[in-house]
Design an enzyme around this catalytic site. Structure first.
Site, PDB file in Angstrom:
ATOM      1  N   HIS A  70      -0.148   2.749   1.034  1.00 36.19           N
ATOM      2  CA  HIS A  70      -0.983   4.089   0.852  1.00 36.19           C
ATOM      3  C   HIS A  70       0.120   5.108   1.114  1.00 36.19           C
ATOM      4  O   HIS A  70       0.973   5.026   2.017  1.00 36.19           O
ATOM      5  CB  HIS A  70      -2.215   4.146   1.420  1.00 36.19           C
ATOM      6  CG  HIS A  70      -3.107   3.418   0.920  1.00 36.19           C
ATOM      7  ND1 HIS A  70      -4.586   3.613   0.842  1.00 36.19           N
ATOM      8  CD2 HIS A  70      -3.347   2.207   0.288  1.00 36.19           C
ATOM      9  CE1 HIS A  70      -5.198   2.950   0.221  1.00 36.19           C
ATOM     10  NE2 HIS A  70      -4.304   1.824  -0.082  1.00 36.19           N
ATOM     11  N   GLU A  72      -0.276   7.739   2.672  1.00 34.19           N
ATOM     12  CA  GLU A  72      -0.611   8.258   3.922  1.00 34.19           C
ATOM     13  C   GLU A  72       0.082   7.469   4.949  1.00 34.19           C
ATOM     14  O   GLU A  72       0.770   7.796   6.062  1.00 34.19           O
ATOM     15  CB  GLU A  72      -2.109   8.551   4.443  1.00 34.19           C
ATOM     16  CG  GLU A  72      -2.971   9.274   3.470  1.00 34.19           C
ATOM     17  CD  GLU A  72      -3.429   8.736   2.144  1.00 34.19           C
ATOM     18  OE1 GLU A  72      -4.592   9.385   1.844  1.00 34.19           O
ATOM     19  OE2 GLU A  72      -3.098   7.934   1.523  1.00 34.19           O
ATOM     20  N   CYS A 100      -8.809   7.245   2.367  1.00 29.44           N
ATOM     21  CA  CYS A 100      -9.643   6.105   2.096  1.00 29.44           C
ATOM     22  C   CYS A 100     -10.020   5.953   3.728  1.00 29.44           C
ATOM     23  O   CYS A 100      -9.220   6.498   4.738  1.00 29.44           O
ATOM     24  CB  CYS A 100      -8.993   4.919   1.425  1.00 29.44           C
ATOM     25  SG  CYS A 100      -7.674   4.261   2.439  1.00 29.44           S
ATOM     26  N   CYS A 103      -6.685   4.762   5.728  1.00 31.00           N
ATOM     27  CA  CYS A 103      -5.792   5.985   6.038  1.00 31.00           C
ATOM     28  C   CYS A 103      -6.371   7.053   7.010  1.00 31.00           C
ATOM     29  O   CYS A 103      -5.741   7.331   7.882  1.00 31.00           O
ATOM     30  CB  CYS A 103      -5.471   6.638   4.793  1.00 31.00           C
ATOM     31  SG  CYS A 103      -4.190   5.456   3.783  1.00 31.00           S
TER      32      CYS A 103
END
Length: 169
Positions: A70, A72, A100, A103
């Site tokens: 991801h 992040e 999410c 993260c």
């Protein structure tokens, strides 16, 4: 000291902070566009310390074949190398979409000071939409949160991406 002078200064500081948040969110949007160019969900972020970008990230899950890739997480990994520690105290993340659970958890664990979010994520957001992991009293760290910075642009990028995906199916 005249209290009205303080009030004016506070408002000026707020305006400067808003412009700073917009400046760095535009940098996060640039990262999201990189994800878009490679067919990934267009999520991007930057991590800032002392007014300087120390790390950038964008979604690379499909390219790397990893759920861990991801935006992040990619940026956190880079920022930790830059600061030489797993703690990101004194840092702010600007991210185009609400993080999410994975993260958000990583951000809490990193001890980052602040997260500025463009668009909220009603389906998977864990900074207020579904749950708010950034402000849970059960955790040993809380994260200052600002939401809605360049929200329309961040939301439009996501909506356009998924509309295009539906058209191509």
């Amino acid at each position: 000291m005249d209290l009205s002078d303080n009030k004016i200064q506070i408002n000026k500081d707020k305006i400067n902070e808003d412009k700073t948040d917009e400046f760095f969110m535009k940098k996060a949007l640039q990262q999201a566009r990189k994800a878009l160019k490679i067919g990934e969900v267009p999520i991007g972020c930057v991590i800032v310390k002392d007014g300087n970008i120390i790390a950038r990230g964008y979604n690379r899950r499909n390219i790397e074949g990893s759920v861990l890739s991801h935006a992040e997480i990619n940026a956190i990994r880079k920022a930790c190398k830059v600061v030489g520690d797993w703690r990101l105290e004194g840092c702010t993340m600007y991210v185009t979409l609400e993080p999410c659970q994975m993260c958000a958890g990583a951000l809490v664990q990193s001890r980052i000071d602040k997260v500025v979010i463009g668009a909220m994520n009603k389906k998977a957001g864990c900074a207020g939409s579904i749950i708010d992991m950034f402000h849970m009293k059960e955790f040993n760290h809380r994260i200052e949160t600002v939401t809605g910075v360049l929200m329309e642009e961040c939301s439009a990028m996501m909506s356009d991406f998924f509309a295009e995906m539906r058209r191509n199916k």
